[in-house]
Design an enzyme around this catalytic site. Structure first.
Site: not given
Ligand code: ADP
Ligand code: ASP
Ligand code: MG
Length: 814
Positions: A677, A681
């Site tokens: 994750d 980003k």
């Protein structure tokens, strides 16, 4: 003398006819001419039955029976039983004559314009007879006068030309002599000098009334219909349209010419020369003021008075090198159309000297193309002119207003408004009077075009945003709650009217064209139809609303794959789903390019730092000429929560479990714990900084054991966390021994990105990062030593929802 005209809906049934009677009864004490249309829908039924009969389709009898039943039902409801029989027998005898005509057409399998006029005139003949009898039975001083004896025309069947001299004479003589106060006259019908029935064109009852008004020098012509006047746009298509209280003859003529059906265009001419005012009134709301159409009173404050449209338009273009400098080509072109009796709705600006382009009605397209190709047969054969180019399924939208000529920038505003909503303009025209600007567009875009133009020219900058929301879990549900709370404020303060038109979760979906109630959306959704991503897109496209926004609150790859299909149709996309922006660079680039091409923003602020304005700030830095040298960040609210709560007194397993339960992790916690994750980003931030980077280019120093990474369910994952508890405790104690805290850090520098767990010493910007907060340090050319810092809550449904909301508002201000 007054002339009142009642349209099809106003006399569609017995209840409405009673309303008409009250209006006539309450009219002031002077002579009154009451012009009536056929009962609503009957003209179409008559044409339809003749069409069937002449193509030897026996079903014409069904239509005829329906017509008969309609009239008989009205008689039975209007008159007491003892008065019905003479009226019924007259109506039945007329219907028998009609049947004979249709039978004849059926037997020979043919029709003619002359027969068509004879057949269609029954609509008004029957309605006027029944209405006049009703007036008399209710005690009104009334009589019936056959319009065919009053209005005299040539034999252009279907659209006859009036012999004004003779007509005015017969009408004025008749009304001077008539004793009764009220004369009922059938609209639309007339007769030729030879005594054949003719008609004045569809919608022609308005015209009948105007001719009577002019012939008798009436004080006023009242057009009673089913809307409360002439509106700024067709109120059936534009809900926010407003009634115009005063308008000039010329403006009304222009609006009706471009499709404002409320007034049949030729109606104005006879009353204009005599300056008789027209008032448009609503039979169903007689107390409303209505619209006054009079001589121009020069109200310079109003530029655009109305927006109208004509559907079913075909563009006909004649092009070819052989047209340059040769005189007489356009003369022959227009002569051909005129000889065929084809009327030209508009002549458009030719893009080059060697082309002529006109807008005509769809129904004339085939005939026009054949005729023009015949006329230019020689030039076409010698390849100097191309065969006529025919483009169908188009429509015209037009802005109309007397004072438009003295204002610059209206056409610019019109075209940019349409362009922003991806309404493709095929051709444009401005009337020589500069009283209208018209654009030819796709028929499917009409509703959207009318509404956006109306918004731009009449609604004090209120902008409507139409939302289609997919995913109503934690984030989606909060988002809807936030909109509900903020709706009034946005409308009043920011002039944004937000409506949610469609909602879907993975099970069901629901659409409501008037906007889904934000108090009861859960129920509406539960009662919706089976969810399907493709049908969802089809529906959004078909609705074709202006300022449509697709909102993706899911974490689904399949949903992310659909964005191109929205953007391709000028539908903006707002998403908290990171998948699209963090998959292959090419597809990220494609989405960005589509957004630009179709003026449909693609916003994903919540992909990094939930509601924090990270991406927006980055965009502003870059747009203003700054350059990103380095980014350092703690970007996982989930991991920050985990490492802030994990210490010697807890277990790693329990903390992760708690994070999951409190909604701080993705549904699958390995997405957070593996670092994937955070990789996504930092990848997005790097791309937004202008670097070409793929996920594989990012170094990931995972702190999780292989075994935990490779589990295939949440249960086995949590089991493995228990198993490796010692490893996690070791990470903690090592850092604690150095008075450091564990932080999961993402970094981007010199074109390279990495993510991993770091021991952060006291005094570092990251050291005191609380709870699930995020922090980003941007080192740029303008901020070389002291970075620009953005810090705050970086996870949680509420802040994510508010980040999506902020993106929606950005689009509103776009
Ligand atoms: P009638 O049968 O009374 O003659 P029409 O159907 O011919 O009525 O005309 C009324 C209709 O005109 C309205 O119901 C409306 O849909 C349509 N219309 C189109 N443009 C406008 C406009 N600008 N203002 C009012 N009505 C309009
Ligand atoms: N009945 C005719 C029509 O429907 C005329 C009218 O209503 O104005 O076109
Ligand atoms: Mg009408």
């Amino acid at each position: 003398m007054k002339i009142l005209k009642f349209g099809g809906t106003s006399v569609a049934n017995d209840e409405n006819i009673k309303k008409v009677k009250s209006i006539v009864q309450n009219a002031p004490d002077s002579k009154i001419g009451v012009v009536v249309s056929a009962f609503g829908g009957v003209t179409d039924m008559l044409l339809n039955s003749l069409d069937r009969a002449s193509s030897q389709n026996k079903n014409y009898e069904n239509t005829l029976n329906e017509i008969e039943e309609r009239h008989i039902a009205v008689i039975k409801n209007l008159f007491p039983i003892n008065k019905q029989s003479p009226i019924l027998s007259r109506v039945k005898s007329q219907l028998n004559d009609l049947e004979t005509l249709l039978e004849g057409s059926f037997l020979i399998g043919e029709t003619t314009p002359r027969l068509s006029d004879k057949v269609v005139s029954y609509g008004e003949l029957l309605s006027s007879f029944i209405i006049s009898e009703f007036f008399i039975s209710e005690g009104l001083d009334a009589t019936l006068k056959d319009g065919r004896t009053l209005i005299k025309t040539d034999e252009s069947f279907g659209n006859a030309n009036v012999d004004f001299e003779l007509t005015y004479h017969t009408c004025s003589t008749y009304f001077a002599d008539v004793k009764e106060k009220v004369t009922v006259v059938p609209g639309f019908v007339s007769s030729s000098h030879n005594g054949n029935a003719t008609t004045l064109g569809r919608g022609g009852s308005d015209y009948t009334a105007a001719i009577l008004a002019a012939a008798t020098n009436a004080d006023v012509l009242e057009i009673w219909t089913d809307v409360s006047g002439m509106y700024t746009a067709n109120p059936k298509l534009v809900k926010q349209a407003k009634c115009v209280s005063h308008i000039s003859y010329e403006e009304a003529m222009e609006l009706s010419h471009f499709g404002a059906k409320v007034l049949y265009p030729p109606t104005i001419q006879p009353v204009l020369t005599k300056e008789i005012p027209i008032v448009i009134k609503n039979t169903f709301a007689p107390d409303e003021e209505g619209t006054y159409i009079t001589k121009n009173e020069n109200d310079n404050t109003k530029t655009v008075r109305g927006i109208s449209h004509v559907e079913s338009i075909t563009l006909l273009s004649l092009e070819g090198s052989g047209m340059v400098g040769i005189p007489g080509i356009s003369k022959r072109f227009f002569e051909t159309l005129s000889q065929e009796g084809i009327s030209v709705v508009m002549i458009t600006q030719a893009s080059s000297e060697h082309s002529i382009c006109v807008g005509i009605s769809d129904k004339d397209a085939k005939q026009a193309a054949i005729a023009v190709n015949n006329t230019f047969e020689y030039e076409i054969a010698s390849k100097r002119i191309d065969p006529v180019h025919v483009e169908q399924n188009l429509a015209i939208v037009a802005l109309v207003g007397d004072n438009m000529k003295s204002h610059q920038g209206l056409s610019g505003k019109m075209f940019s408004t349409l362009g922003k909503n991806n309404v493709n303009i095929r051709a444009i025209a401005q009337g020589a009077s500069e009283r209208n600007i018209s654009a030819v567009i796709r028929k499917d875009d009409v509703k959207k075009a009318l509404n956006t133009l109306h918004e731009a020219f009449f609604e004090e900058n209120i902008k409507q945003l139409n939302l289609f929301v997919m995913g109503v879990g934690n984030v989606g549900a909060r988002f809807l709650t936030q909109i509900k709370k903020q709706k009034a404020y946005l409308k009043n303060e920011l002039k944004l009217n937000i409506r949610v038109i469609g909602i879907s979760n993975s099970r069901t979906m629901v659409f409501n064209e008037d906007g889904i109630s934000l108090s009861s959306w859960e129920q509406e959704l539960a009662n919706g139809v089976k969810a399907n991503k493709d049908t969802f897109i089809d529906r959004v496209n078909k609705l074709n609303y202006r300022n449509s926004i697709f909102v993706d609150n899911t974490a689904s790859m399949d949903v992310a794959k659909t964005y191109t299909r929205y953007l391709n149709n000028s539908i903006s996309v707002v998403t908290c789903n990171k998948i699209a922006c963090s998959s292959g660079y090419e597809s990220y680039k494609e989405l960005k390019q589509l957004a630009k091409k179709y003026s449909a923003p693609f916003l994903f602020e919540t992909n990094v730092g939930a509601g924090l304005p990270i991406i927006d700030t980055l965009k502003h830095l870059i747009a203003s000429g700054d350059k990103i040298n380095k980014i350092q960040a703690v970007l996982s609210g989930s991991l920050n929560f985990v490492f802030n709560n994990f210490n010697a007194n807890t277990t790693f397993h329990d903390v992760v479990k708690q994070a999951q339960e409190e909604g701080y992790t993705e549904p699958d916690p390995t997405v957070d714990l593996s670092g994937i994750d955070v990789m996504r980003k930092i990848l997005i931030l790097a791309r937004e900084s202008g670097y070409v980077l793929e996920i594989e280019d990012i170094e990931n120093k995972s702190f999780l054991p292989e075994e935990s990474l490779n589990t295939n369910s949440n249960e086995t994952f949590f089991e493995s966390l228990k198993k490796y508890e010692k490893n996690f405790q070791l990470l903690y104690s090592k850092a604690a021994a150095k008075e450091c805290k564990l932080k999961y850090v993402a970094q981007f520098e010199n074109g390279k990105a990495s993510v991993g767990l770091q021991e952060i010493p006291k005094g570092h910007d990251f050291y005191n990062l609380e709870g699930s907060d995020n922090i980003v340090l941007f080192y740029t050319e303008r901020y070389p030593n002291q970075p620009m810092i953005i810090k705050g809550a970086g996870a949680g449904a509420d802040v994510t929802a508010s980040g999506i909301f902020a993106d929606i508002i950005r689009i509103g201000n776009f």
